[in-house]
Design a protein around this motif. Sequence first.
Motif, short mmCIF file in Angstrom:
data_model
loop_
_atom_site.label_atom_id
_atom_site.label_comp_id
_atom_site.label_asym_id
_atom_site.label_seq_id
_atom_site.Cartn_x
_atom_site.Cartn_y
_atom_site.Cartn_z
N UNK A 79 0.85 -1.19 0.00
CA UNK A 79 0.00 0.00 0.00
C UNK A 79 0.89 1.24 0.00
N UNK A 80 0.27 2.39 -0.15
CA UNK A 80 1.00 3.65 -0.10
C UNK A 80 1.76 3.77 1.23
N UNK A 81 3.03 4.16 1.21
CA UNK A 81 3.81 4.25 2.45
C UNK A 81 3.16 5.10 3.54
N UNK A 82 2.52 6.20 3.14
CA UNK A 82 1.86 7.05 4.15
C UNK A 82 0.70 6.31 4.80
N UNK A 83 -0.09 5.59 3.98
CA UNK A 83 -1.20 4.81 4.52
C UNK A 83 -0.68 3.69 5.42
N UNK A 84 0.38 3.03 4.98
CA UNK A 84 0.99 1.97 5.79
C UNK A 84 1.40 2.52 7.15
N UNK A 85 2.09 3.66 7.15
CA UNK A 85 2.58 4.25 8.39
C UNK A 85 1.44 4.68 9.29
N UNK A 86 0.41 5.34 8.73
CA UNK A 86 -0.72 5.80 9.53
C UNK A 86 -1.46 4.63 10.18
N UNK A 87 -1.56 3.54 9.45
CA UNK A 87 -2.31 2.38 9.94
C UNK A 87 -1.55 1.61 11.00
N UNK A 88 -0.23 1.58 10.89
CA UNK A 88 0.59 0.73 11.75
C UNK A 88 1.14 1.47 12.97
N UNK A 89 1.52 2.74 12.77
CA UNK A 89 2.15 3.49 13.86
C UNK A 89 1.19 3.67 15.03
N UNK A 90 1.72 3.57 16.24
CA UNK A 90 0.99 3.71 17.51
C UNK A 90 0.09 2.52 17.81
N UNK A 91 0.22 1.46 17.04
CA UNK A 91 -0.55 0.26 17.31
C UNK A 91 0.25 -0.72 18.18
N UNK A 92 -0.48 -1.43 19.03
CA UNK A 92 0.15 -2.45 19.86
C UNK A 92 0.22 -3.76 19.07
N UNK A 93 1.36 -4.45 19.16
CA UNK A 93 1.48 -5.80 18.62
C UNK A 93 0.81 -6.75 19.61
N UNK A 94 -0.32 -7.32 19.24
CA UNK A 94 -1.05 -8.20 20.15
C UNK A 94 -0.38 -9.57 20.26
N UNK A 95 -0.04 -10.13 19.11
CA UNK A 95 0.63 -11.43 19.09
C UNK A 95 1.23 -11.65 17.70
#
Length: 269
Positions: free
Chosen positions: A36-52
Amino acid sequence: MPELPEMENYKILLNQKIAGQIISAVQINREKSINVNPDLFTRTVQHQKIMTINRRGKHLLFQLQNGKILLLHLMLGGWMYFGTEADKPKRTIQVRISFGDQHLYFIGLRLGYLHLYNQTEAEQHLAHIGPEPFSNDFSINEFKNRISQKHGRLKTTLLDQEFIAGIGNCYSAEICYDAGILPTKDIDDIGEAERESLYQSILSILQKGIHHGGYMDNPLFKDDHLTGGFIDLRQVYDREGEKCKRCGNVIIMETISSRKTFYCPNCQK
């Protein structure tokens, strides 16, 4: 290419290192490594917790708190490193995911990828993959039923990810050696007793690979003494011209379906 034991080793160690941690930053150095677009990738992933972190075949699935999944396939030459900027490998980094001053580096993703999916998309991407060798559904009867529907050389069948998940060039060679069967043998010529031996060898060799950290020689983190431990336990893989540890005969290399295949002509019949 990393196979089931290598990816299972990564899964276990990464769950210890980053499960429950929050992604503080994302760096994309090679856009072709993501989908996906790098900006979209970053917005979606950043500040998220890795659950497992889970594994399916040769893939890892990083489950994020928002329900998204990072699906990793390292392919040929791909590996990971977890640590600080000070101790990272001097290699080109395609993607970096940060957890404060600790980072997960994705290296060698020229054929591999780190794709962002929702749950349904991830399931669809993996739908063609065969059963996991250690699942409750993969019984001896299920194995016999599946192999009875196959024809052609044993080596080619073991590499088929729709037949069984996670076996590649290294472990197919080691499995055939452990079972005492030539990888060049035709499926139709493998008897009932040999099929039972093959099933047991699949389970035992893959479990041995996991227990000893797989055969990749790059540590996952500083002072990682587990990863790569299986490399010294190989009986035939990548040992062309060396002596068989069991009988002393010379290990042979033969190309099957464009893949290098190693075996002992004396121990494997």
